[in-house]
Design a protein around this motif. Structure first.
Motif: not given
Length: 377
Positions: A17, A20-21, A72, A75-76
């Motif tokens: 999770s 993306l970060e 989270n 979109e993510s």
């Protein structure tokens, strides 16, 4: 109602999770040959067949400050689900019903629901669940399984659904399940409690849930933390009892094991001595079975998978490793000041679990991944 076994024999899953970060901060991952690769591609080569994605309602402050920990949002979740689906992976959605971390120690209502009680709160849970799944279906990524609440051992959406108010817990969980069923009757639904070693807790929780007209569901999810929850034998005992008592499929939905204590104070935001004390001294009278080393992590995973696969009636259906790729990265931590204000907490803002990843601090695969790849259920 659906079963995991209709699509998957044994889940070798990963909760990614924060990915993306991490990527936005420039974190890179390598395969065993040292070539830079997309981490999902690497994980898939090591046997990963499923991805778990957490979703917070609105992980931002009133001023728009992100809460961290992957922030989270919808979109993510869709972006991660699309990447997993592009690789043919099974997708599980983890609904926290909070704007930030929900676990046995805190289950904070979303800011938008702060004043909701009774039927209004119940309808909010159902409507939110439907809206999320509708969005994902439009994007072509309706999840294969949905987790209604996260580690809800002590209930959810406090104070309304706080244990031991099992009547309220049941109607809130039922609302989430109704939301899932209204979108797809065949999507397996998981109820996930914390501390997978505590058999008395699980028996009390599920007995009360059914006594209060709890809706039918498909999967019992368990958490296992070798630093806090006891032995693998305790976990195995609980899984065996739950399988025989309730006949539900079982997944260890959240598990991780350390591979090093090196540079703990630098990367995790805690003092090394605090962690070493946790690892070296017995917890509740029980000492850790495996050392905090690369080989210890690998041996732990082999033992864990074996015990899950041996659950009675073939009901042990696998695991989701918690954040295998969350390696140290400046700017990535479990919380920000804005999120701590929301949950009224004062924990460190570093990444306390970075040493539990399945990649080393340079993004190289660890031996445990080979063990996962080679395990046959």
């Amino acid at each position: 109602m659906g079963k995991i076994s209709e699509k998957m024999k044994f889940i070798k899953g990963m909760d990614v999770s924060t990915l993306l970060e991490l990527e936005s901060l420039g974190v890179k991952f390598q395969d065993e040959d040292g070539d830079q690769r997309d981490v999902l591609s690497v994980l898939q080569e090591y046997g990963t067949n499923a991805i778990r994605i957490r979703l917070w309602n609105h992980p931002y402050s009133q001023q728009g400050e992100p809460y961290g920990g992957g922030t989270n949002d919808m979109e993510s979740a869709i972006a991660l689900a699309q990447r997993a689906r592009d690789r043919g992976m099974y997708v599980m959605l983890d609904l926290h019903y909070s704007d930030f971390w929900a676990d046995p120690g805190k289950q904070v209502k979303p800011k938008a629901w702060a004043d909701f009680t009774g039927k209004r709160l119940e309808y909010a849970v159902q409507d939110f669940t439907v809206a999320v799944l509708r969005n994902m279906r439009v994007e072509g990524v309706l999840p294969d399984m949905v987790q209604v609440g996260n580690e809800i051992s002590n209930g959810l959406l406090w104070p309304d659904g706080k244990r031991p108010n099992y009547e309220n817990i049941a109607w809130l969980v039922n609302a989430g399940i109704r939301g899932v069923r209204s979108m797809d009757q065949d999507t397996p639904v998981m109820i996930h409690l914390g501390n997978g070693c505590d058999n008395a807790l699980h028996r009390e929780w599920f007995d009360n849930y059914f006594e209060n007209d709890g809706s039918d569901f498909d999967v019992i999810g368990l958490s296992y933390d070798p630093f806090r929850h006891g032995s693998l034998a305790d976990l195995e005992y609980n899984m065996r009892d739950l399988a025989q008592r309730y006949g539900k499929e079982l997944v260890v939905a959240q598990v991780s094991m350390g591979h090093t204590l090196e540079d703990y104070a630098v990367h995790q935001g805690l003092k090394s001595a605090e962690y070493e004390e946790m690892a070296d001294k017995p917890f509740q009278g029980k000492k850790m079975e495996y050392p905090v080393t690369k080989q210890g992590q690998a041996d732990f995973m082999e033992d864990l998978m074996r015990r899950i696969s041996q659950a009675p009636k073939g009901l042990g259906k696998g695991f989701f490793y918690w954040e295998p790729a969350w390696i140290p990265a400046p700017g990535s931590g479990e919380a920000t000041k804005a999120s701590l204000k929301y949950v009224k907490d004062s924990v460190p803002c570093g990444n306390e679990r970075a040493n539990r990843a399945l990649f080393d601090y340079e993004g190289k695969p660890l031996p445990a991944l080979n063990v996962i790849k080679n395990f046959k259920a």
